[in-house]
Motif scaffolding. Sequence first.
Motif, PDB file in Angstrom:
ATOM      1  N   GLN A 137      -5.364  -0.188  -6.047  1.00  0.00           N
ATOM      2  CA  GLN A 137      -5.150   0.706  -5.052  1.00  0.00           C
ATOM      3  C   GLN A 137      -6.270   1.858  -5.046  1.00  0.00           C
ATOM      4  O   GLN A 137      -7.170   2.273  -4.028  1.00  0.00           O
ATOM      5  CB  GLN A 137      -3.644   1.269  -5.060  1.00  0.00           C
ATOM      6  N   LEU A 187       1.988   1.678  -3.707  1.00  0.00           N
ATOM      7  CA  LEU A 187       0.681   2.329  -4.362  1.00  0.00           C
ATOM      8  C   LEU A 187       0.514   3.657  -4.187  1.00  0.00           C
ATOM      9  O   LEU A 187       0.136   4.362  -5.064  1.00  0.00           O
ATOM     10  CB  LEU A 187      -0.458   1.290  -3.916  1.00  0.00           C
ATOM     11  N   ARG A 188       0.823   3.950  -2.832  1.00  0.00           N
ATOM     12  CA  ARG A 188       0.496   5.486  -2.395  1.00  0.00           C
ATOM     13  C   ARG A 188       1.359   6.530  -3.048  1.00  0.00           C
ATOM     14  O   ARG A 188       1.135   7.497  -3.808  1.00  0.00           O
ATOM     15  CB  ARG A 188       0.558   5.958  -1.063  1.00  0.00           C
ATOM     16  N   ASP A 245       0.840  -1.074  -0.049  1.00  0.00           N
ATOM     17  CA  ASP A 245      -0.113   0.100  -0.049  1.00  0.00           C
ATOM     18  C   ASP A 245       0.870   1.039   0.032  1.00  0.00           C
ATOM     19  O   ASP A 245       0.520   2.260  -0.668  1.00  0.00           O
ATOM     20  CB  ASP A 245      -0.972   0.044   1.211  1.00  0.00           C
ATOM     21  N   ARG A 246       2.069   1.186   0.616  1.00  0.00           N
ATOM     22  CA  ARG A 246       2.798   2.510   0.698  1.00  0.00           C
ATOM     23  C   ARG A 246       3.493   2.722  -0.726  1.00  0.00           C
ATOM     24  O   ARG A 246       3.452   3.754  -1.080  1.00  0.00           O
ATOM     25  CB  ARG A 246       4.076   2.255   1.655  1.00  0.00           C
ATOM     26  N   CYS A 249       2.796   5.656  -6.172  1.00  0.00           N
ATOM     27  CA  CYS A 249       2.361   5.538  -7.490  1.00  0.00           C
ATOM     28  C   CYS A 249       1.306   6.590  -7.617  1.00  0.00           C
ATOM     29  O   CYS A 249       1.366   7.701  -8.684  1.00  0.00           O
ATOM     30  CB  CYS A 249       1.636   4.463  -7.970  1.00  0.00           C
ATOM     31  N   GLN A 250       0.345   6.711  -6.842  1.00  0.00           N
ATOM     32  CA  GLN A 250      -0.816   7.792  -6.733  1.00  0.00           C
ATOM     33  C   GLN A 250      -0.153   9.220  -6.874  1.00  0.00           C
ATOM     34  O   GLN A 250      -0.513  10.031  -7.524  1.00  0.00           O
ATOM     35  CB  GLN A 250      -1.525   7.626  -5.455  1.00  0.00           C
ATOM     36  N   MET A 270      -2.547  -0.059  -9.985  1.00  0.00           N
ATOM     37  CA  MET A 270      -3.295   1.313  -9.522  1.00  0.00           C
ATOM     38  C   MET A 270      -4.523   1.106  -9.550  1.00  0.00           C
ATOM     39  O   MET A 270      -5.072   1.703  -8.479  1.00  0.00           O
ATOM     40  CB  MET A 270      -2.981   2.211 -10.751  1.00  0.00           C
ATOM     41  N   ASP A 328      -4.580  -8.915  -7.212  1.00  0.00           N
ATOM     42  CA  ASP A 328      -5.124  -9.181  -5.847  1.00  0.00           C
ATOM     43  C   ASP A 328      -4.330 -10.476  -5.552  1.00  0.00           C
ATOM     44  O   ASP A 328      -4.193 -10.716  -4.180  1.00  0.00           O
ATOM     45  CB  ASP A 328      -6.937  -9.249  -5.941  1.00  0.00           C
ATOM     46  N   ARG A 361      -0.561 -10.033  -4.382  1.00  0.00           N
ATOM     47  CA  ARG A 361       0.107  -8.984  -3.833  1.00  0.00           C
ATOM     48  C   ARG A 361       1.291  -8.953  -3.141  1.00  0.00           C
ATOM     49  O   ARG A 361       2.352  -8.044  -3.203  1.00  0.00           O
ATOM     50  CB  ARG A 361      -1.061  -8.382  -2.788  1.00  0.00           C
ATOM     51  N   GLU A 387      -9.671   1.492  -2.890  1.00  0.00           N
ATOM     52  CA  GLU A 387      -9.435   1.825  -1.569  1.00  0.00           C
ATOM     53  C   GLU A 387      -9.323   3.255  -1.188  1.00  0.00           C
ATOM     54  O   GLU A 387      -9.149   3.615  -0.247  1.00  0.00           O
ATOM     55  CB  GLU A 387      -8.374   1.126  -0.864  1.00  0.00           C
ATOM     56  N   ASP A 388      -8.828   4.003  -2.520  1.00  0.00           N
ATOM     57  CA  ASP A 388      -8.490   5.281  -2.407  1.00  0.00           C
ATOM     58  C   ASP A 388      -9.292   6.230  -3.205  1.00  0.00           C
ATOM     59  O   ASP A 388      -9.079   6.256  -4.468  1.00  0.00           O
ATOM     60  CB  ASP A 388      -6.941   5.305  -2.588  1.00  0.00           C
TER      61      ASP A 388
END
Length: 163
Positions: A125, A8-9, A5-6, A11-12, A122, A150, A153, A128-129
């Motif tokens: 993620q 992916l953030r 998740d870190r 990436c965001q 992406m 999924d 992961r 969830e975002d």
Amino acid sequence: MPAFDRFLRRCQLGMLALLLGIVPLAHAQLAPTGLPESDKQQIKNYTLNDDVFNRLAAATREARATGIPPQGAPDPTKVHSLDDLAAQAMASDARIPALVKKYGFTPREFIVANIALMNAVMAAQAREDPALSNNMNKVWVNPDNLRFVDSHRGQIAALLHGE
């Protein structure tokens, strides 16, 4: 927050210079923007599987081990097709074409597989975002690739963290 998740953030926030140590991506959802419709469809329709992922992972590990440096984003004025993108990636280091071939990819397929993987990461993620979800072009999300991400992961997180 889990390591995946870190990542992916990051990436965001658009802080990615590349996905797997070879392929330049400023943001996976931006990569298809200027491409011909046929190239966009090829990316969307590309289906990830264990064989493809394992070969991508092996190429990534070898690239790291041999010191192939990460690349920056491609020159958008020179990218009008997946072939242009592949040519830029292959030209950035003389060792890359042989590495890609060693793992059974054409330069074009290597680029397509990487973009397909990043798009799926992406999209995972984005569920969830809300901020990422609003900025994501869902047209490029392949449901099969989303399921693949999924179910993989842990492997993806390990690879992205150099393990």
